[in-house]
Design an enzyme around this catalytic site. Structure first.
Site, short mmCIF file in Angstrom:
data_model
loop_
_atom_site.label_atom_id
_atom_site.label_comp_id
_atom_site.label_asym_id
_atom_site.label_seq_id
_atom_site.Cartn_x
_atom_site.Cartn_y
_atom_site.Cartn_z
N TYR A 133 -63.64 -43.25 -17.93
CA TYR A 133 -63.87 -41.95 -18.88
C TYR A 133 -63.89 -42.27 -20.31
CZ TYR A 133 -62.47 -39.15 -14.91
OH TYR A 133 -62.36 -38.23 -13.72
N SER A 134 -62.79 -42.69 -20.65
CA SER A 134 -62.71 -42.80 -22.32
C SER A 134 -63.70 -43.75 -22.69
CB SER A 134 -61.34 -43.51 -22.56
OG SER A 134 -60.37 -42.52 -22.24
N GLU A 249 -53.62 -31.91 -8.18
CA GLU A 249 -52.16 -31.60 -8.02
C GLU A 249 -51.58 -32.74 -8.97
OE1 GLU A 249 -51.11 -31.03 -4.37
OE2 GLU A 249 -49.02 -31.25 -4.69
N ASN A 379 -50.69 -34.51 -25.33
CA ASN A 379 -49.69 -33.30 -25.03
C ASN A 379 -50.44 -32.41 -25.76
OD1 ASN A 379 -47.85 -34.45 -23.52
ND2 ASN A 379 -46.27 -34.55 -24.80
N GLU A 380 -51.15 -32.62 -26.91
CA GLU A 380 -51.65 -31.52 -27.94
C GLU A 380 -52.78 -30.82 -27.02
OE1 GLU A 380 -51.10 -34.96 -28.99
OE2 GLU A 380 -49.50 -33.91 -29.94
C1 LIG Z 1 -51.60 -46.52 -21.15
C2 LIG Z 1 -52.91 -45.75 -21.02
C3 LIG Z 1 -53.68 -45.70 -19.93
C4 LIG Z 1 -55.18 -45.16 -19.93
N1 LIG Z 1 -55.85 -45.58 -18.92
C5 LIG Z 1 -56.99 -45.00 -19.04
C6 LIG Z 1 -58.10 -45.24 -17.98
O1 LIG Z 1 -57.41 -45.90 -16.90
N2 LIG Z 1 -59.31 -44.81 -18.12
C7 LIG Z 1 -59.60 -44.03 -19.11
O2 LIG Z 1 -60.77 -43.71 -19.03
N3 LIG Z 1 -58.86 -43.71 -20.18
C8 LIG Z 1 -57.44 -44.16 -20.22
N4 LIG Z 1 -56.73 -43.99 -21.22
C9 LIG Z 1 -57.36 -43.43 -22.29
C10 LIG Z 1 -56.89 -41.72 -22.39
O3 LIG Z 1 -57.36 -41.01 -21.56
C11 LIG Z 1 -57.12 -41.44 -23.79
O4 LIG Z 1 -56.01 -42.29 -24.65
C12 LIG Z 1 -56.77 -39.92 -24.19
O5 LIG Z 1 -57.82 -39.28 -23.50
C13 LIG Z 1 -56.54 -39.60 -25.65
O6 LIG Z 1 -57.70 -40.43 -26.43
P1 LIG Z 1 -57.65 -41.20 -27.70
O7 LIG Z 1 -56.51 -42.33 -27.28
O8 LIG Z 1 -58.86 -41.74 -27.87
O9 LIG Z 1 -56.84 -40.20 -28.45
P2 LIG Z 1 -57.94 -39.09 -29.73
O10 LIG Z 1 -58.52 -38.14 -28.64
O11 LIG Z 1 -58.45 -39.82 -30.54
O12 LIG Z 1 -56.46 -38.47 -30.18
C14 LIG Z 1 -55.56 -38.94 -31.18
C15 LIG Z 1 -54.69 -37.71 -31.39
O13 LIG Z 1 -55.54 -36.54 -31.95
C16 LIG Z 1 -55.08 -35.32 -31.13
N5 LIG Z 1 -56.16 -34.74 -31.00
C17 LIG Z 1 -57.57 -34.87 -30.19
N6 LIG Z 1 -58.09 -33.96 -30.06
C18 LIG Z 1 -57.48 -32.59 -30.30
C19 LIG Z 1 -57.45 -31.54 -30.29
N7 LIG Z 1 -58.58 -30.71 -29.85
N8 LIG Z 1 -56.46 -30.57 -30.67
C20 LIG Z 1 -55.28 -31.19 -30.97
N9 LIG Z 1 -55.00 -32.62 -31.35
C21 LIG Z 1 -55.95 -33.17 -30.92
C22 LIG Z 1 -54.64 -36.09 -29.84
O14 LIG Z 1 -53.85 -35.39 -29.36
C23 LIG Z 1 -53.83 -37.25 -30.42
O15 LIG Z 1 -52.60 -36.77 -30.97
C24 LIG Z 1 -55.36 -44.73 -21.25
C25 LIG Z 1 -54.63 -44.35 -22.22
C26 LIG Z 1 -53.21 -44.93 -22.01
C27 LIG Z 1 -52.30 -44.67 -23.28
#
Ligand SMILES: Cc1cc2nc3c(=O)[nH]c(=O)nc-3n(C[C@H](O)[C@H](O)[C@H](O)COP(=O)(O)OP(=O)(O)OC[C@H]3O[C@@H](n4cnc5c(N)ncnc54)[C@H](O)[C@@H]3O)c2cc1C
Lengths: 396, 377
Positions: A133-134, A249, A379-380
């Site tokens: 996804y990411s 779930e 969590n946000e």
């Molecule tokens: C251990 C681990 C395993 C993972 N495994 C996978 C995987 O297998 N496949 C995959 O696709 N992804 C994976 N991820 C990625 C994960 O899905 C993303 O980290 C997550 O979606 C958050 O995206 P980001 O890290 O880019 O943070 P960002 O989206 O950049 O967020 C950074 C900060 O901004 C805040 N923020 C962003 N948008 C908002 C909003 N609208 N309102 C308030 N606050 C906001 C967030 O809460 C966070 O505090 C993994 C992440 C981790 C840590």
């Protein structure tokens, strides 16, 4: 009201416990890998264990019988998940991803062939998925994925980059969200594919996580050809399918059970350890802190039970799952923090140190718990969901 | 497992909410808060007509034989509407000991009159140490020709100012253990030598000082067996603790509802403040606290209702709910801004009760002590 499990459910719990006692390999117990701490050796043990679970029907107990499941009740699944986590069975997030996120979506949106082929094998423990996804510019804002899939004859050709893909270096397939219509509004041009990780053009590059382990990766797609039959559901309907898959779930019972175990171990430690000439368990502050953890974990457990119970009633929890996740993720961090403080100087000792106590689980947990509450929807984002969907607060 | 209320309980909940909204509007709450007695005989009569005071007592004593869980549901709504007055002290602190340990005669004498609203009772337990332990009970009842003479000071006796009878926990011997020489005595509140002084509290709950100065009662007024009061007191305290949690859960729910409604309607910067994430996240945390309190409390109430051992569950419920209710009201105040800092707004009515609820029957630290023992610490 009745907070008891039925007799049949209690018997099932005993059966699971008994089985786990026999089947968890000794070597796994010695290695004691925490979440996101896979090694080649631990992964091999885990894969073997998945198959054993599969034979019992306990790997994917929810699925319809025709696809290798048991159609086990929600309550028994809750019990199973609780016991697996509490007993530290060789079952990690790879199972959560594959069994609880990907397959239900296949069962819901997939073709008959896809259901037969993937769900059945997954239920046996033969197949593991990773999730793509990411992307570097699409984290919480998942709908802005840029990786492209373009139709070409019987195939789609995929180009782009994914990031944070857990287990991409170990998984058989990727559940991949890509853009199939760049001109549509961003939620309306996404599709989901099943991609064989051995397909030419895929490059997996390790990212080393905070525990100094290789659990997630960057994944590059260079002209990767995927047969059209691997499109899941409708083209350009992927956003909806992904949203549904993220909503499956998620009781978070596993985290509550993990915490339960470590809180009990901390209590044991406090009983057995002398500090300042008396057992740590006599120190009022230690007692107070451990009791508070027990109380909080009871909240976490009840929140998780609530989700399973709602499902068993035919209800569909949404924001309730978010609440459970937020609570237990923050509690995991508190547990690690308080646990380390109770251990004093020993708290910082890492695995492998001669003097490490409780196998350095708390120090490791203080690192690993940082991921819960970020991955799978921060969590946000979860609090946004609680506020808007649960409490009806306005978006704008 | 069934985490929901029964149909009858849902009906009780709805009818209680409707009744209280109609018969006990906030205007009346405030009026009673400011009054001398803190009690409305008129409202009390109407509550008796609803059968509330007899809800948990057996039918042969004028009650309706409801369960403790039913009572929790009712208290939840009373907390939601912050019902003032002596319900809690009369039914739980006064009625339960009589139902638990009273002789047939005593039950026949007191319970029907409690149920029909003609008699008010309360429990005189705590003393100037303000602790809920047996050793804190110093008030003495000395036997003298078939009578007892009671001397001592009780503090934090709820609603003693309107009570007809006080159930006094008194020391009747010199047992080697603090628990082993305590006796319950039913004392007419108008007996010579009883002096009742309401204490001023920020919650406006009617906590009283009760002085017994050579108060004489017949030995027939002993409730239960002499010198064996403590296990009964403990049982009543445990039940009262869950009951208080149920009230607090209702109060916290009301604060959440009130706050979310305000956040939807209050416009700043051309948009509802509830659309600001800071506010949304506060509300999400409030909701989480309310749900956590609800489940811990109902689990404890259900166990109590079923007669299962519940000490650890009750302690967990109180440890969590007491602090959660305070957190919820604090965030409620924050979200309201200045309007919450007025006497006009209802929020402070809840905040005050949250503060009082936190300490009564032992605060979170005290409860965590019980939890820790359950953990084998
Ligand atoms: C251990 C681990 C395993 C993972 N495994 C996978 C995987 O297998 N496949 C995959 O696709 N992804 C994976 N991820 C990625 C994960 O899905 C993303 O980290 C997550 O979606 C958050 O995206 P980001 O890290 O880019 O943070 P960002 O989206 O950049 O967020 C950074 C900060 O901004 C805040 N923020 C962003 N948008 C908002 C909003 N609208 N309102 C308030 N606050 C906001 C967030 O809460 C966070 O505090 C993994 C992440 C981790 C840590």
């Amino acid at each position: 009201m009745d907070f008891r499990f039925s007799e049949g459910e209690e018997a099932f719990r005993q059966q699971v416990r008994q089985w786990l006692k026999q089947e968890i390999p000794q070597r796994w117990v010695e290695l004691d890998p925490g979440i996101w701490e896979e090694t080649e050796e631990s992964w091999a043990i885990a894969r073997q264990f998945h198959r054993k679970l599969g034979e019992k029907g306990w790997l994917a107990p929810a699925y319809p019988k025709e696809y290798g499941g048991l159609e086990l009740s929600h309550m028994k699944r809750l019990i199973l998940a609780e016991e697996l986590a509490y007993n530290r069975a060789p079952v990690g997030v790879e199972v959560e991803i594959t069994v609880n996120w990907v397959t239900p979506a296949i069962l819901l949106f997939g073709t008959e062939r896809q259901k037969k082929e993937y769900a059945t094998r997954i239920a046996r423990g033969d197949t593991i998925f990773c999730i793509g996804y990411s992307e570097p510019d699409a984290g919480s804002d998942l709908a802005s994925v840029k990786t492209r899939a373009v139709e070409d004859g019987d195939d789609y050709v995929i180009n782009g980059q994914k990031i944070w893909c857990s287990y991409a270096h170990l998984a058989d397939y990727c559940w991949l969200a890509v853009r199939t219509d760049p001109d549509a509004p961003k939620h309306k041009g996404i599709s989901v594919f099943i991609v064989d990780m051995k397909t030419p053009g895929i490059t997996v590059r390790p990212l080393i996580n905070i525990l100094n382990h290789h659990s997630f990766n960057e994944v590059f797609f260079d002209d990767v050809r995927v047969p059209k039959e691997n499109l899941v559901g409708q083209k350009n309907n992927g956003w909806y399918q992904v949203a549904i898959a993220l909503d499956f779930e998620r009781s978070s019972i596993g985290w509550a059970a993990t915490n339960q175990r470590i809180i009990e171990e901390l209590a044991d430690y406090a009983r057995e350890t002398t500090r300042n000439g008396q057992p740590l368990a006599k120190d009022p502050l230690v007692r107070n802190q451990l009791a508070q953890l027990a109380v909080e974990n009871e909240v976490a457990r009840m929140m998780a039970y609530r989700i399973a119970w709602m499902y068993s009633k035919g209800l569909h929890p949404g924001y309730e799952s978010s609440m459970s996740m937020v609570f237990v993720s923050e509690l995991s961090r508190r547990t690690a923090s308080i646990g380390m403080r109770i251990l004093g100087h020993y708290g910082e000792l890492d695995r492998g140190s001669k003097w490490a106590v409780l196998n350095a689980r708390l120090a490791r947990m203080s690192l690993s718990a940082l991921s819960i509450g970020v991955g799978g929807g921060s969590n946000e984002i979860q609090r946004n969901i609680i506020a808007v969907r649960g409490l009806g607060l306005p978006r704008k | 497992m069934d985490l929901g209320l029964s149909e009858e309980q849902e009906m009780l909940k709805t009818s209680a909410r409707d009744f209280l909204q109609k018969e006990c509007p906030k205007q009346l709450v405030r009026q009673l808060d400011d009054s001398e007695e803190g009690h409305s005989p008129d409202l009390w009569r109407k509550m008796a007509e609803q059968g509330w005071m007899g809800l948990v007592f057996p039918e042969e004593y004028g009650g309706s034989g409801g369960s403790f869980l039913d009572l929790a549901v009712l208290l939840d709504e009373m907390g939601y509407n912050i019902l003032p007055g002596p319900f809690f002290s009369a039914v739980i602190l006064g009625g339960l000991p009589i139902a638990l340990t009273g002789s047939e005669e005593q039950k026949m004498e007191f319970l029907p009159r409690l149920a029909d609203g003609t008699t008010l009772l309360t429990l005189a337990l705590t003393e100037p140490t303000a602790g809920y332990d047996a050793a804190s009970v110093r008030t003495e009842a000395t036997a003298r020709n078939g009578e007892y003479v009671i001397n001592g000071t009780k503090l934090f006796v709820p609603n003693a100012n309107v009570a007809d009878y006080l159930i006094c926990v008194a020391r009747t011997g010199k047992g080697d253990q603090a628990e082993s020489s305590l006796t319950l005595l039913i004392i007419d509140a108008r007996s010579p030598g009883v002096r009742i002084t309401p204490l001023k509290t920020i919650a406006r709950d009617r906590q009283c000082e009760v002085v017994f100065d050579n108060v004489v009662v017949s030995e027939k007024n002993i409730l239960g067996r002499p010198n064996e009061a403590w296990p009964i007191v403990e049982e009543v305290l445990q039940k009262a603790t869950v009951a208080k949690c149920a009230e607090m859960v209702g109060g916290a729910q009301a604060v959440l509802d009130m706050t979310v409604n305000y956040a939807r309607e209050r416009i700043q910067f051309d948009r509802p403040i509830g659309s600001f994430q800071a506010i949304q996240h506060y509300c999400a945390d409030m909701a989480s606290d309310v749900i956590g309190s609800r489940f811990l409390t109902y689990k404890a109430a259900w166990k109590t209702s079923e007669g299962l051992p519940a000490a650890a569950d009750v302690a967990m419920a109180k440890a969590w709910t007491g602090e959660a209710y305070e957190r919820v009201t604090l965030l409620g105040h924050q979200i309201l801004g200045a309007i919450g800092f007025t006497m006009d707004h209802d929020m402070h009515l809840y905040y005050r009760r949250a503060k009082a609820g936190q300490t009564i029957f032992g605060d979170a630290d005290f409860q965590r002590g019980i939890v820790a023992r359950g953990q084998g610490l």
